[in-house]
Write a protein that holds these residues in place. Structure first.
Motif, PDB file in Angstrom:
ATOM      1  N   ALA A 144      -4.011  17.415  -6.303  1.00 28.32           N
ATOM      2  CA  ALA A 144      -3.648  16.066  -6.769  1.00 28.32           C
ATOM      3  C   ALA A 144      -2.976  15.255  -5.657  1.00 28.32           C
ATOM      4  N   THR A 145      -2.141  15.933  -4.873  1.00 30.43           N
ATOM      5  CA  THR A 145      -1.459  15.248  -3.771  1.00 30.43           C
ATOM      6  C   THR A 145      -2.473  14.789  -2.723  1.00 30.43           C
ATOM      7  N   ALA A 146      -3.402  15.691  -2.391  1.00 31.45           N
ATOM      8  CA  ALA A 146      -4.447  15.327  -1.416  1.00 31.45           C
ATOM      9  C   ALA A 146      -5.264  14.149  -1.939  1.00 31.45           C
ATOM     10  N   ASP A 147      -5.560  14.148  -3.229  1.00 36.25           N
ATOM     11  CA  ASP A 147      -6.330  13.046  -3.827  1.00 36.25           C
ATOM     12  C   ASP A 147      -5.573  11.716  -3.699  1.00 36.25           C
ATOM     13  N   ILE A 148      -4.284  11.765  -3.992  1.00 35.45           N
ATOM     14  CA  ILE A 148      -3.487  10.516  -3.919  1.00 35.45           C
ATOM     15  C   ILE A 148      -3.470   9.995  -2.474  1.00 35.45           C
ATOM     16  N   LEU A 149      -3.215  10.902  -1.514  1.00 36.09           N
ATOM     17  CA  LEU A 149      -3.167  10.475  -0.111  1.00 36.09           C
ATOM     18  C   LEU A 149      -4.524   9.921   0.326  1.00 36.09           C
ATOM     19  N   HIS A 150      -5.572  10.581  -0.128  1.00 30.58           N
ATOM     20  CA  HIS A 150      -6.928  10.155   0.245  1.00 30.58           C
ATOM     21  C   HIS A 150      -7.234   8.777  -0.335  1.00 30.58           C
ATOM     22  N   ARG A 151      -6.884   8.590  -1.593  1.00 30.41           N
ATOM     23  CA  ARG A 151      -7.126   7.302  -2.244  1.00 30.41           C
ATOM     24  C   ARG A 151      -6.412   6.152  -1.541  1.00 30.41           C
ATOM     25  N   HIS A 152      -5.292   6.467  -0.922  1.00 28.49           N
ATOM     26  CA  HIS A 152      -4.530   5.408  -0.245  1.00 28.49           C
ATOM     27  C   HIS A 152      -4.732   5.445   1.268  1.00 28.49           C
ATOM     28  N   ASN A 153      -5.816   6.055   1.679  1.00 28.35           N
ATOM     29  CA  ASN A 153      -6.187   6.086   3.104  1.00 28.35           C
ATOM     30  C   ASN A 153      -5.157   6.755   4.015  1.00 28.35           C
ATOM     31  N   SER A 154      -4.410   7.703   3.476  1.00 28.62           N
ATOM     32  CA  SER A 154      -3.474   8.425   4.328  1.00 28.62           C
ATOM     33  C   SER A 154      -4.002   9.826   4.656  1.00 28.62           C
ATOM     34  N   LEU A 155      -5.191  10.113   4.168  1.00 28.67           N
ATOM     35  CA  LEU A 155      -5.808  11.413   4.438  1.00 28.67           C
ATOM     36  C   LEU A 155      -7.307  11.144   4.575  1.00 28.67           C
ATOM     37  N   ASP A 156      -7.862  11.479   5.742  1.00 29.88           N
ATOM     38  CA  ASP A 156      -9.274  11.109   5.903  1.00 29.88           C
ATOM     39  C   ASP A 156     -10.188  12.073   5.149  1.00 29.88           C
ATOM     40  N   GLY A 157     -11.441  11.649   4.987  1.00 24.55           N
ATOM     41  CA  GLY A 157     -12.399  12.372   4.150  1.00 24.55           C
ATOM     42  C   GLY A 157     -12.588  13.818   4.571  1.00 24.55           C
ATOM     43  N   ASP A 158     -12.673  14.077   5.895  1.00 23.14           N
ATOM     44  CA  ASP A 158     -12.895  15.446   6.378  1.00 23.14           C
ATOM     45  C   ASP A 158     -11.715  16.346   6.018  1.00 23.14           C
ATOM     46  N   ASP A 159     -10.516  15.836   6.267  1.00 26.19           N
ATOM     47  CA  ASP A 159      -9.322  16.636   5.975  1.00 26.19           C
ATOM     48  C   ASP A 159      -9.198  16.896   4.466  1.00 26.19           C
ATOM     49  N   ILE A 174       4.681   5.474  -5.403  1.00 26.87           N
ATOM     50  CA  ILE A 174       4.889   5.463  -6.854  1.00 26.87           C
ATOM     51  C   ILE A 174       4.005   6.523  -7.511  1.00 26.87           C
ATOM     52  N   GLU A 175       2.776   6.619  -7.043  1.00 18.63           N
ATOM     53  CA  GLU A 175       1.877   7.643  -7.607  1.00 18.63           C
ATOM     54  C   GLU A 175       2.389   9.043  -7.314  1.00 18.63           C
ATOM     55  N   LEU A 176       2.839   9.260  -6.079  1.00 17.24           N
ATOM     56  CA  LEU A 176       3.331  10.593  -5.707  1.00 17.24           C
ATOM     57  C   LEU A 176       4.573  10.958  -6.518  1.00 17.24           C
ATOM     58  N   VAL A 177       5.509  10.034  -6.587  1.00 22.23           N
ATOM     59  CA  VAL A 177       6.763  10.310  -7.296  1.00 22.23           C
ATOM     60  C   VAL A 177       6.493  10.553  -8.782  1.00 22.23           C
ATOM     61  N   THR A 178       5.601   9.755  -9.370  1.00 18.09           N
ATOM     62  CA  THR A 178       5.291   9.915 -10.786  1.00 18.09           C
ATOM     63  C   THR A 178       4.671  11.286 -11.033  1.00 18.09           C
ATOM     64  N   HIS A 179       3.754  11.662 -10.161  1.00 18.90           N
ATOM     65  CA  HIS A 179       3.120  12.981 -10.287  1.00 18.90           C
ATOM     66  C   HIS A 179       4.156  14.101 -10.149  1.00 18.90           C
ATOM     67  N   GLN A 180       5.028  13.963  -9.155  1.00 15.85           N
ATOM     68  CA  GLN A 180       6.029  15.016  -8.927  1.00 15.85           C
ATOM     69  C   GLN A 180       7.017  15.127 -10.085  1.00 15.85           C
ATOM     70  N   ARG A 181       7.452  13.995 -10.595  1.00 13.97           N
ATOM     71  CA  ARG A 181       8.423  14.026 -11.698  1.00 13.97           C
ATOM     72  C   ARG A 181       7.819  14.689 -12.950  1.00 13.97           C
ATOM     73  N   ARG A 182       6.559  14.392 -13.176  1.00 12.90           N
ATOM     74  CA  ARG A 182       5.890  14.961 -14.350  1.00 12.90           C
ATOM     75  C   ARG A 182       5.794  16.483 -14.215  1.00 12.90           C
ATOM     76  N   LEU A 183       5.424  16.923 -13.031  1.00 15.39           N
ATOM     77  CA  LEU A 183       5.291  18.361 -12.794  1.00 15.39           C
ATOM     78  C   LEU A 183       6.655  19.054 -12.832  1.00 15.39           C
ATOM     79  N   ASP A 213       0.828  -1.215   0.000  1.00 10.69           N
ATOM     80  CA  ASP A 213       0.000   0.000   0.000  1.00 10.69           C
ATOM     81  C   ASP A 213       0.859   1.259   0.000  1.00 10.69           C
ATOM     82  N   ALA A 214       1.825   1.271   0.894  1.00 11.16           N
ATOM     83  CA  ALA A 214       2.696   2.444   1.013  1.00 11.16           C
ATOM     84  C   ALA A 214       3.517   2.625  -0.268  1.00 11.16           C
ATOM     85  N   VAL A 215       3.966   1.529  -0.847  1.00  9.10           N
ATOM     86  CA  VAL A 215       4.761   1.608  -2.075  1.00  9.10           C
ATOM     87  C   VAL A 215       3.907   2.160  -3.220  1.00  9.10           C
ATOM     88  N   ASP A 216       2.686   1.657  -3.342  1.00  6.17           N
ATOM     89  CA  ASP A 216       1.810   2.121  -4.429  1.00  6.17           C
ATOM     90  C   ASP A 216       1.549   3.625  -4.325  1.00  6.17           C
TER      91      ASP A 216
END
Ligand SMILES: [Zn+2]
Ligand SMILES: [Zn+2]
Length: 288
Positions: A91-106, A37-46, A31-34
């Motif tokens: 986009a970062t908040a979305d990625i964290l949320h999708r991987h349960n590292s950011l709760d819905g309210d936040d 990978i999404e965060l790094v890919t997003h950051q590299r593209r930007l 989970d943490a790796v996935d």
């Protein structure tokens, strides 16, 4: 190209390759790796789309600032495109949320903040200004944003990394960071995120916000500056590739990649994930 010719394989960045093999070797970290990978890919593209800033500091100013312990990258020197920055936070908040590292309210609070251009700009300026002084002189960073979730700091750091990394990259040309010798980032002023042991008496600290690396004391707590070896405890991962130095005075710790005899250099985007089990162990022992 002939239709039956093999399709050219796009070479994946080293850290993505390493993250994938980490996932194979440690399925419990999948989970943490996935997410990484999404965060790094997003950051590299930007980062690829972000221009390299033109530097305005003279050599004399750079040397003076390094001597005085003042970071080199001013807010104005960050090649920040506001709409790209807002999108990056979203986009970062979305990625964290999708991987349960950011709760819905936040997630809701952060996405609302991003929609309000003025509040967002004010917040980012404050956020960056907080790290302008050396840590000993910093005011309580949480004061002006008590209404926002605590994780916002981390979201901003991840989202702004492509812009800050560009500035740090440009600034570092021709600069000798050996004279800095402070435990916070010479470029953006952030606390160290990770470390690498290069030789017995050489340790590099790495910045999670702008990706800068700089040498600091081989032994010492970067937060309370304790250097008494008897109060600094060392923990090692089973494969001995990672070492953690935990401070018995301030109860914080810093993880490090032991690069001595290693087959690859430190890769903070990989190593911070590979060492998550160490975080859990350290927390159980009352460090944080
Ligand atoms: Zn930095
Ligand atoms: Zn300490």
């Amino acid at each position: 190209m002939r239709p039956d010719a093999p399709r050219p394989v796009r070479q994946e960045p080293r850290e993505i390759v390493e993250l994938r093999s980490l996932r194979t070797a440690h399925p419990e970290l999948a989970d943490a790796v996935d997410m990484q990978i999404e965060l790094v890919t997003h950051q590299r593209r930007l980062q690829a789309r972000t221009p390299t800033p033109v530097l305005t500091l003279s050599r004399t100013v750079v040397v003076a600032r390094l001597e005085q312990g003042e970071r080199l990258v001013d807010f104005e020197a960050i090649p920040l495109d506001w709409s790209a920055a807002r999108q990056a936070v979203r986009a970062t908040a979305d990625i964290l949320h999708r991987h349960n590292s950011l709760d819905g309210d936040d997630h809701t609070v952060i996405t609302a903040l991003v929609r309000d251009a003025q509040s967002f700009e004010r917040l980012l300026r404050h956020w960056y200004a907080e790290t302008s002084a050396s840590p000993a002189r910093r005011v309580n960073p949480a004061d002006h944003r008590a209404d926002y979730p605590g994780i916002l700091d981390q979201v901003c750091a991840l989202a702004l990394r492509p812009f800050l990394a560009r500035s740090a990259e440009a600034m570092t040309q021709g600069i000798d960071l050996a004279q800095w010798m402070r435990p916070y980032c010479p470029m953006c002023g952030a606390e160290p995120e990770f470390a690498a042991i290069l030789a017995d008496e050489t340790r590099l600290l790495t910045c999670g916000r702008c990706e800068m690396r700089w040498p600091w004391l081989a032994v010492g707590c970067p937060w309370c500056l304790l250097t008494d070896r008897t109060r600094l405890r060392t923990f090692t991962s089973p494969d001995r590739r990672y070492r953690v130095v935990a401070c018995d005075d301030c109860r914080r710790y810093l993880k490090a990649y032991d690069a001595r005899g290693a087959t690859r250099p430190v890769l903070p985007n990989v190593d911070t994930i590979a060492t998550l089990p160490l975080d859990a162990a350290l927390m159980q022992q009352g460090y944080g």
